[in-house]
Design an enzyme around this catalytic site. Sequence first.
Site, PDB file in Angstrom:
ATOM      1  N   GLU A 146     -10.383   0.018  -7.237  1.00  0.00           N
ATOM      2  CA  GLU A 146      -9.413   0.621  -6.324  1.00  0.00           C
ATOM      3  C   GLU A 146      -8.744   1.775  -7.046  1.00  0.00           C
ATOM      4  O   GLU A 146      -8.286   1.614  -8.185  1.00  0.00           O
ATOM      5  CB  GLU A 146      -8.298  -0.363  -5.917  1.00  0.00           C
ATOM      6  CG  GLU A 146      -8.718  -1.380  -4.907  1.00  0.00           C
ATOM      7  CD  GLU A 146      -7.571  -2.288  -4.469  1.00  0.00           C
ATOM      8  OE1 GLU A 146      -6.410  -1.833  -4.467  1.00  0.00           O
ATOM      9  OE2 GLU A 146      -7.852  -3.444  -4.126  1.00  0.00           O
ATOM     10  N   GLU A 174      -6.411  -8.849  -7.505  1.00  0.00           N
ATOM     11  CA  GLU A 174      -5.146  -8.660  -8.214  1.00  0.00           C
ATOM     12  C   GLU A 174      -4.461  -9.995  -8.529  1.00  0.00           C
ATOM     13  O   GLU A 174      -3.326 -10.246  -8.115  1.00  0.00           O
ATOM     14  CB  GLU A 174      -4.212  -7.753  -7.392  1.00  0.00           C
ATOM     15  CG  GLU A 174      -4.820  -6.384  -7.177  1.00  0.00           C
ATOM     16  CD  GLU A 174      -3.865  -5.337  -6.618  1.00  0.00           C
ATOM     17  OE1 GLU A 174      -4.118  -4.149  -6.843  1.00  0.00           O
ATOM     18  OE2 GLU A 174      -2.879  -5.698  -5.961  1.00  0.00           O
TER      19      GLU A 174
HETATM   20  P1  P53 Z   1      -0.657  -0.220  -0.472  1.00  0.00           P
HETATM   21  C1  P53 Z   1       0.990  -3.013  -5.520  1.00  0.00           C
HETATM   22  C2  P53 Z   1       0.689  -2.275  -6.647  1.00  0.00           C
HETATM   23  C3  P53 Z   1      -0.615  -1.904  -6.890  1.00  0.00           C
HETATM   24  C4  P53 Z   1      -1.614  -2.291  -6.018  1.00  0.00           C
HETATM   25  O1  P53 Z   1      -1.448  -0.561  -1.798  1.00  0.00           O
HETATM   26  C5  P53 Z   1      -1.311  -3.050  -4.917  1.00  0.00           C
HETATM   27  C6  P53 Z   1      -0.011  -3.419  -4.659  1.00  0.00           C
HETATM   28  C7  P53 Z   1       0.305  -4.202  -3.431  1.00  0.00           C
HETATM   29  O2  P53 Z   1       0.607  -3.334  -2.379  1.00  0.00           O
HETATM   30  O3  P53 Z   1      -2.226  -3.526  -4.060  1.00  0.00           O
HETATM   31  C8  P53 Z   1      -3.522  -3.011  -3.975  1.00  0.00           C
HETATM   32  O4  P53 Z   1      -1.525  -0.659   0.657  1.00  0.00           O
HETATM   33  C9  P53 Z   1      -4.241  -3.986  -3.077  1.00  0.00           C
HETATM   34  C10 P53 Z   1      -4.634  -3.409  -1.754  1.00  0.00           C
HETATM   35  C11 P53 Z   1      -3.618  -2.378  -1.328  1.00  0.00           C
HETATM   36  C12 P53 Z   1      -3.670  -1.242  -2.315  1.00  0.00           C
HETATM   37  O5  P53 Z   1      -3.397  -1.686  -3.621  1.00  0.00           O
HETATM   38  O6  P53 Z   1       0.601  -0.959  -0.567  1.00  0.00           O
HETATM   39  O7  P53 Z   1      -5.353  -4.595  -3.680  1.00  0.00           O
HETATM   40  O8  P53 Z   1      -4.798  -4.453  -0.839  1.00  0.00           O
HETATM   41  O9  P53 Z   1      -3.807  -1.920  -0.035  1.00  0.00           O
HETATM   42  C13 P53 Z   1      -2.744  -0.103  -1.994  1.00  0.00           C
HETATM   43  O10 P53 Z   1      -0.486   1.266  -0.452  1.00  0.00           O
END
Ligand code: P53
Length: 488
Positions: free
Chosen positions: A387, A175
């Site tokens: 993801e 990201e």
């Molecule tokens: P969490 C923000 C918006 C979209 C994706 O997020 C993001 C974030 C940062 O939190 O991060 C990604 O754990 C990231 C992962 C993260 C996952 O999304 O806040 O690449 O490390 O765990 C989910 O629910």
Amino acid sequence: MGFPKGFLWGGAVAANQCEGAYLEDGKGLSVPDMLLGGDVNTPRTFLPKTDPEAFYPSHEAVDFYHHYKEDIALFAEMGWKVFRLSINWGRIFPNGDDEEPNEAGLAFYDKVFDECHKHGMEPLVTLCHYEIPWNIVTKYNGFSDRRVIDMFVKYATTCMKRYKDKVKYWLTFNEINIACMGEGGIGNLYGLGLMDPEDVNADHRIPLNELKSNEQIMFEALHNEFVASAKTVIEGHKINPDFMIGNMIAHTTLYPLTPNPKDILAAFDEDNFKNNFCGDVQVRGEYPSFIFRYFKEHNIDTSYITEEDKKIIKEGTVDFYTFSYYMSNCVTVDENAETTAGNMSKGAKNPYLKASDWGWQIDPDGLRYTLNLLHDRYPHTPLMIVENGFGAFDTVEEDGSIHDDYRIDYFKGHIHAMKESIEDGVPLIGYTTWGPIDLVSAGTGQYAKRYGFIYVDRHDDGTGDFSRSKKDSFYWYKKVCESNGKEI
Ligand code: P53
């Protein structure tokens, strides 16, 4: 038509969110090790002088470090073809600027990759998933210092040489656009390792969103990451021409809230800034024109973009474009519009969508839209979703079962959208769900925000025995992978 033969089904984790063992076998501290937990309404806080009384979730995470064999066997049981994980930079170069790599760290990932291959899975490795060594933050102010470019490239090529026959798929920075997502200190620190010296030495807790930030330094540091990423692509292809090296973008899809042309333009501009700017640099090999208007209007001195750097960025374009997709948001010029809840990726609320308990709006159709937009934008580049997933509270029944139909519903919708895009002709090569095993949330530091097909007995008060169990979604995703997406 359906999913192509050899489609890469799997799941994705990050070292800092699952490994634990934060000082084991010579690992140095990294950024997430200094962060405490929060929740949907409370930001995570930063406390640099590690407090023995405080609970730092990454220190033990879900202890993948000691459970990797069991976990990889469970992933394989679902029929995965690929496992996305990150190498924790601080296991290989504990201080980031060390002369020699740490053999114990390298040996750990040898074992992990061997385990993957034993089960017929390809590893997909992120080189930096919010895991900048802490020493690089304190000594160099992260990527704002050009010397860090070569530290990263040395780390990346050390890994690529060591694992050249074990890992084919690589991503440089997770990201990379997080710094553009308007979360102040969060993007700056997670993504770029930037900290004000005053904050670095703080002896009290600072909410992440209150960390000081400076746009000029932020864009310079981001530029240095672009150069580091491009150099890694160039050097990686020399190490093994068969490597597929990609970028990684947090894609929060944006819609205008209303047909007001002002809203259309606001959404367009925000989409360019947040989603397209970094991807354009990494896929097309040059800064897009729209960003220079932003730079001008924000008084950013761009003399750091040298001719030499431009050549590197042009030469080191990525082999595939990867992204995370969780939600869509709306954009409007109406300052009174209702916003979504949550402490990350806020936007205007879409009246047609439901949201998770963390305010992330559920929008499977948005994934088809996004895939098609990206294919239009980068017509010659394969795409991969690395993801996608649903963070939720889970309930363990008395007999130990976990009925997570809300999660199955989320995935069903999104996998259906992928199928539609493939019908549209989008060259989608794979899909790794986020957090296939419960892990620590990056945004809130919680265990309670669970994403897994596999439950881990570990809680925000530090209790739990780390035992693993299968949720209903485990059996469902197994059918999806084994039928190559025919049975959703
Ligand atoms: P969490 C923000 C918006 C979209 C994706 O997020 C993001 C974030 C940062 O939190 O991060 C990604 O754990 C990231 C992962 C993260 C996952 O999304 O806040 O690449 O490390 O765990 C989910 O629910």
